[in-house]
Scaffold this motif. Structure first.
Motif, short mmCIF file in Angstrom:
data_model
loop_
_atom_site.label_atom_id
_atom_site.label_comp_id
_atom_site.label_asym_id
_atom_site.label_seq_id
_atom_site.Cartn_x
_atom_site.Cartn_y
_atom_site.Cartn_z
N ASP A 145 -90.05 8.14 -38.77
CA ASP A 145 -88.77 8.77 -39.17
C ASP A 145 -88.92 10.29 -39.18
O ASP A 145 -88.00 11.02 -38.78
N GLN A 146 -90.06 10.77 -39.64
CA GLN A 146 -90.30 12.21 -39.69
C GLN A 146 -90.29 12.80 -38.28
O GLN A 146 -89.69 13.86 -38.05
N ALA A 147 -90.95 12.12 -37.34
CA ALA A 147 -90.99 12.60 -35.95
C ALA A 147 -89.58 12.67 -35.37
O ALA A 147 -89.22 13.64 -34.69
N GLU A 148 -88.77 11.65 -35.64
CA GLU A 148 -87.39 11.65 -35.15
C GLU A 148 -86.60 12.80 -35.75
O GLU A 148 -85.81 13.46 -35.05
N THR A 149 -86.81 13.07 -37.03
CA THR A 149 -86.09 14.16 -37.70
C THR A 149 -86.45 15.51 -37.10
O THR A 149 -85.59 16.38 -36.91
N VAL A 150 -87.73 15.70 -36.78
CA VAL A 150 -88.17 16.95 -36.16
C VAL A 150 -87.51 17.14 -34.80
O VAL A 150 -87.01 18.23 -34.47
N PRO A 213 -77.06 1.89 -29.53
CA PRO A 213 -77.13 3.18 -28.81
C PRO A 213 -75.98 4.12 -29.14
O PRO A 213 -75.99 5.28 -28.71
N ALA A 214 -74.99 3.66 -29.90
CA ALA A 214 -73.91 4.56 -30.30
C ALA A 214 -74.40 5.60 -31.29
O ALA A 214 -73.76 6.65 -31.46
N TYR A 215 -75.55 5.34 -31.94
CA TYR A 215 -76.09 6.25 -32.94
C TYR A 215 -77.20 7.11 -32.33
O TYR A 215 -78.09 6.60 -31.65
N THR A 216 -77.13 8.42 -32.60
CA THR A 216 -78.09 9.36 -32.01
C THR A 216 -79.52 9.00 -32.34
O THR A 216 -80.40 8.99 -31.47
N GLU A 223 -85.24 5.26 -26.87
CA GLU A 223 -85.28 5.84 -25.53
C GLU A 223 -86.06 7.16 -25.50
O GLU A 223 -86.95 7.35 -24.67
N GLY A 224 -85.70 8.07 -26.41
CA GLY A 224 -86.28 9.41 -26.38
C GLY A 224 -87.78 9.45 -26.66
O GLY A 224 -88.57 9.96 -25.84
N LEU A 225 -88.20 8.91 -27.80
CA LEU A 225 -89.62 8.95 -28.15
C LEU A 225 -90.50 8.15 -27.18
O LEU A 225 -91.56 8.63 -26.78
N ALA A 227 -89.96 7.74 -24.04
CA ALA A 227 -90.05 8.55 -22.83
C ALA A 227 -91.03 9.69 -23.01
O ALA A 227 -91.81 10.02 -22.10
N LEU A 228 -91.03 10.31 -24.19
CA LEU A 228 -91.97 11.39 -24.46
C LEU A 228 -93.41 10.87 -24.45
O LEU A 228 -94.32 11.52 -23.90
N GLU A 229 -93.63 9.72 -25.04
CA GLU A 229 -94.98 9.16 -25.07
C GLU A 229 -95.44 8.75 -23.67
O GLU A 229 -96.62 8.87 -23.34
N LYS A 230 -94.50 8.31 -22.85
CA LYS A 230 -94.85 7.96 -21.47
C LYS A 230 -95.24 9.20 -20.68
O LYS A 230 -96.19 9.19 -19.88
N ALA A 231 -94.53 10.31 -20.94
CA ALA A 231 -94.80 11.55 -20.20
C ALA A 231 -96.00 12.30 -20.74
O ALA A 231 -96.76 12.90 -19.98
N LEU A 232 -96.18 12.28 -22.05
CA LEU A 232 -97.20 13.12 -22.68
C LEU A 232 -98.39 12.34 -23.21
O LEU A 232 -99.40 12.93 -23.61
#
Length: 344
Positions: A145-150, A213-216, A223-225, A227-232
């Motif tokens: 949750d902290q990572a998402e908030t950042v 998915p209606a919620y950010t 999806e976002g995190l 994708a970041l873990e896949k790239a980084l």
């Protein structure tokens, strides 16, 4: 044979927070007897994070002579939400928490659905804590949750305070609200909390909104995190949580500097002097301006970086521009070398 590592981790985290709550309670109530044991509430949705937190509180509180209770908030956003809340009350009662309550709220529309639900939830928790005389309310936010908030703060471009994420200890509203909210799991990942529930056979409820998915935040989580873990590579969540702590330390230091600088940039009548403000480092000056705007009546939650940047231009880019209109019917204008901020 000791408890499962996941269970041991969550219990240790809760034990540390309860020790901190007891220390604060003793400082506020010196000489208090055992009859005035502090009450600690857990805010529980029935999900894995908050159920793991509730079970750890139920286990640790009696050993420290702390009273432990629970609150679940019915947002009324889904069919059968009242039945779900009643089920959570049953589960918390089975853990021998007392008192246990379900509180129904009406969710408004200000700031979008997620923000409106959060505002309604915290208002209900504040009211319950005040009414029951709770010393603290435990929240089940995890390192994930902290990572998402950042990341959400980074996307908003709101500055270092947004990047600092959620604090381990934060205030509520009302009397005795300093340090009301405690987040024991900010250094524990979501999977550990879920594992702790599984090995203890604790039933959990997965809120469908968390996968909508209606919620950010849901899109970021699913999806976002990833994708970041896949790239980084792995370790993104840990790095973002570490960024939150480093940013919080920096933001706290700058806030302290701004509080000290505030009196030095005012004249004998208490008006802000533009020349003295100009001489401050930008990060400190903007904090002084924000403090002044909030003090004039602008709601802190409605005040964004772009508002303060506009006020800052009255100091750094003065071209004879007119007043700046701010949330809460507050206006800022430059007048005779002074910055005048007031409700209009």
């Amino acid at each position: 044979m000791g408890p499962h590592p996941a269970v041991a981790a969550i219990r240790l985290a809760v034990r540390r927070v309860l020790h901190d709550v007891l220390t604060d309670h003793e400082q506020r109530h010196p000489g208090a007897t055992g009859a005035t044991r502090p009450l600690v509430l857990v805010a529980c949705s029935g999900g894995a994070d908050s159920m793991a937190l509730a079970s750890a509180l139920a286990f640790e509180a009696p050993k420290l002579s702390v009273r432990a209770g629970g609150i679940t908030v019915d947002h009324g956003l889904q069919p059968g939400s009242d039945l779900r809340a009643a089920e959570v009350v049953t589960r918390l009662t089975a853990l021998r928490l007392d008192p246990v309550e379900s509180v129904a709220v009406r969710v408004g529309r200000d700031g979008g659905p997620e923000a409106a639900a959060r505002d309604a939830r915290y208002a209900a928790l504040d009211e319950a804590a005040e009414r029951l005389g709770a010393a603290a309310v435990l929240l089940g936010h995890t390192r994930d949750d902290q990572a998402e908030t950042v990341l959400l703060g980074l996307a908003r471009g709101s500055g270092i305070r947004s990047l600092s994420g959620m604090a381990e200890k934060s205030a509520g509203t009302g009397s005795g609200a300093v340090g009301r909210y405690r987040r024991p799991f900010l250094n524990i990942d979501r999977q550990t909390a879920r594992k702790a529930c599984m090995v203890q056979s604790l039933p959990v409820w997965d809120d469908p909104h968390n996968a909508d998915p209606a919620y950010t935040r849901s899109r970021l989580r699913h999806e976002g995190l990833p994708a970041l873990e896949k790239a980084l590579g792995k370790g993104v969540v840990e790095a973002l949580a570490r960024t939150a702590q480093l940013s919080r330390d920096d933001a706290d230091a700058l806030d302290s500097w701004a509080a000290q600088a505030d009196t030095s940039v005012r004249d004998d009548a208490g008006q802000l002097e533009c020349a003295k403000l100009y001489a401050l480092p930008p990060a400190v000056r903007r904090r002084v301006l924000r403090r002044a705007v909030v003090a004039a009546g602008s709601p802190a939650g409605s005040l964004f970086a772009r508002h303060i940047e506009e006020v800052d231009r009255l100091i750094t880019g003065w071209r004879g521009q007119g007043a700046i209109n701010l949330p809460g019917r507050v206006e800022a204008r430059r007048q005779g070398g002074r910055l005048v901020i007031r409700q209009g």
